[in-house]
Design an enzyme around this catalytic site. Structure first.
Site, PDB file in Angstrom:
ATOM      1  N   CYS B  85      -0.139   1.945   1.312  1.00 42.54           N
ATOM      2  CA  CYS B  85      -1.474   1.786   0.729  1.00 42.54           C
ATOM      3  C   CYS B  85      -2.425   2.895   1.169  1.00 42.54           C
ATOM      4  CB  CYS B  85      -2.045   0.419   1.082  1.00 42.54           C
ATOM      5  SG  CYS B  85      -0.984  -0.901   0.503  1.00 42.54           S
ATOM      6  N   HIS B 338      -7.004  -2.731  -6.426  1.00 37.38           N
ATOM      7  CA  HIS B 338      -6.209  -1.974  -5.460  1.00 37.38           C
ATOM      8  C   HIS B 338      -4.931  -1.437  -6.107  1.00 37.38           C
ATOM      9  CE1 HIS B 338      -4.549  -0.578  -1.780  1.00 37.38           C
ATOM     10  NE2 HIS B 338      -3.952  -1.677  -1.370  1.00 37.38           N
TER      11      HIS B 338
END
Lengths: 106, 391
Positions: B85, B338
């Site tokens: 991430c 996200h």
């Protein structure tokens, strides 16, 4: 639980390593670590990831063993919900999957 | 070392982009950024593309070169970087380094991900690639599970309450409503949060960020090129004062303390030192709130909020857009979305909009901003610091 101890610096690991991450030595002896530890934290997984041999819901914990080794494992509750900081006891080890119980009378 | 300036930014909306290819999204964001920068494509000397799961979810790799081809860029080095991430934050840092080292006068960082076309088990499996498979996966742990472990400890140690953690969700969802790029801005109630499905105790559905498609891009340039372009620009430049990347434990049990990520603590300390700023001088931060409790932990790890006070600060409104320290005025990962590889670059996009004073959810008089991007189980982290300047 089974642990691998570096013959040079005595660093303990759960997985047989390629080299010791502390001293870079590459010889290890198989031994057995402590079977009791302190519950650092736990959570309940409601939806299991693909490929795991566990049926949800199940509890995952981080435990600091008496000999200082910290491990991630599966937690089986005793009669009541466990409290952080309490003792937990190794039940069994299936490969790299270590099961703990929050009850001394497991 | 050359000073580094953000000359241009671009982004797609975050959310569902059905039928749009991952290359297409990346190219759109990059083209916006190049036009915004008013640089010539031939000035761009390096491309870094942050992406995490285009292999497992799209069957596509070497995206950096493919995207450069579609953009009509020169024969320049094009590199895809991956740090789960934190892939986007790492891509930005590489572009920053390419310029600060003096090896190029302009570089572009792009972050992109498409996830919403995949089924949940497929997405979970792809994201779980960032677990330490030798040590953590056998216990059946997942990423929400990691933050469930952290939340329980934070509550026990600092008395952080369900309502305080819910206040993060309320704030970020509200901020998201004011961000036209956001996927899930909403006006919701504490009751809705607390009655949502339990995911990994005590994490409930509303405590989790969504899966998203999206792309963002940033063009960074040297001081020399900035002086050359300056007279022709209407929008102000933003200086990137520092960009730091660190590593934490790959194993969950390897973390010294589960309510803190060492990689964040060290990255923030180094980034502040390099920028010669104190935490109190930061006006806003876009940080990695993949889960509600993560915002509280991150704000403390970054040194912006006293240890254990993260829940109280959000409850008292001190982290609102008009508070002492605006946290995630974009809506953050919780509300903006996200698309994992895009997030780190998108955070830079958001901070630059704020420091240009052109953000739809503007922090008044914002002068300095920070971005924080965390990957895997805290194994990779980037923190960057920015300051608005007039040319």
């Amino acid at each position: 639980m089974k642990i691998y101890r570096c013959v040079s610096c005595a660093e303990a690991t759960l997985v047989p390593p390629a080299i010791c991450s502390k001293c870079m030595h590459d010889e290890f002896e198989l031994g057995y670590g402590s079977t009791q530890g302190v519950l650092i934290s736990f959570t309940t997984i409601r939806r299991a990831p693909a490929g795991i041999n566990l049926t949800s819901p199940y509890h995952v914990c981080v435990v600091e063993m008496t000999d200082g080794l910290r491990v991630t494992g599966v937690l089986e509750f005793g009669d009541s919900e466990p409290e952080l900081g309490q003792s937990v006891y190794e039940l069994r080890q299936d490969g790299m999957q270590i099961h703990f119980s929050s009850s001394p009378n497991h | 070392m050359s000073r580094v300036f953000v000359a241009g930014i671009g982004s797609t909306t975050f959310g569902k982009h059905d039928g749009t290819s991952i290359e297409h999204l990346a190219v759109k964001a990059a083209a916006f950024a190049i036009k915004d920068a008013q640089v010539d494509r031939s000035d761009i000397g390096a491309l870094y593309l942050g992406n995490f799961v285009s292999g497992p979810l799209n069957g596509k790799e070497v995206l950096a070169g493919i995207v450069a081809d579609r953009l009509g860029l020169n024969n320049i080095p094009c590199t895809k970087v991956e740090g789960a991430c934190a892939s986007g934050g790492i891509a930005f840092r590489h572009a920053y380094l390419a310029v600060s080292s003096g090896s190029v006068d302009a570089a572009i960082a792009i972050g992109v991900e498409t996830m919403t076309h995949a089924k949940t088990p497929q997405t979970t499996a792809a994201l779980n690639c960032a677990m330490d498979h030798e040590y953590d996966s056998p216990s059946g742990l997942t990423f929400p599970g990691l933050f469930g472990l952290a939340w329980r400890m934070h509550s026990q140690r600092y008395g952080t309450t369900r309502d305080e953690v819910a206040a993060v969700v309320l704030k970020n969802k509200r901020n998201g409503l004011r961000n036209p790029l956001a996927q899930m801005g909403a006006e919701i109630t504490i009751d809705q949060i607390c009655s949502s499905a339990m995911i990994c105790d005590p994490i409930q559905l509303y405590d989790c960020c969504p899966t998203s498609d999206g792309a963002a891009a940033v063009v960074v340039i040297s001081e020399r090129l900035m002086r050359q372009l300056g007279p022709f620009r209407k929008v102000p430049f933003v200086e990137a004062l520092s960009s730091i990347q660190t590593r934490g434990s790959s194993r969950i049990a390897g973390h010294r303390d589960l309510v803190s990520f060492d990689a964040t603590v060290s990255a923030a300390a180094m980034a502040l030192q390099s920028a010669a700023l104190s935490p109190a001088q930061i006006d806003l931060v876009e940080l990695h709130d993949c889960f509600s409790i993560a915002e509280i932990i991150d704000s403390e790890d970054l040194g912006l909020v006293p240890r254990g006070q993260g829940g109280k600060w959000v409850m008292e409104g001190r982290t609102a857009v008009d508070g002492d320290l605006a946290i995630n005025p974009s809506g953050g990962l919780l509300a903006k979305g996200h698309p994992v590889g895009a997030t780190g670059v998108a955070q830079v996009y958001e901070v630059v909009k704020q420091l240009r004073h052109e953000h739809p959810n503007q922090v008044q008089n914002a002068r300095t901003g920070m971005t924080h991007n965390l990957g895997g189980t805290g194994v990779a982290c980037t923190v960057s610091i920015f300051r608005g300047i007039d040319t």
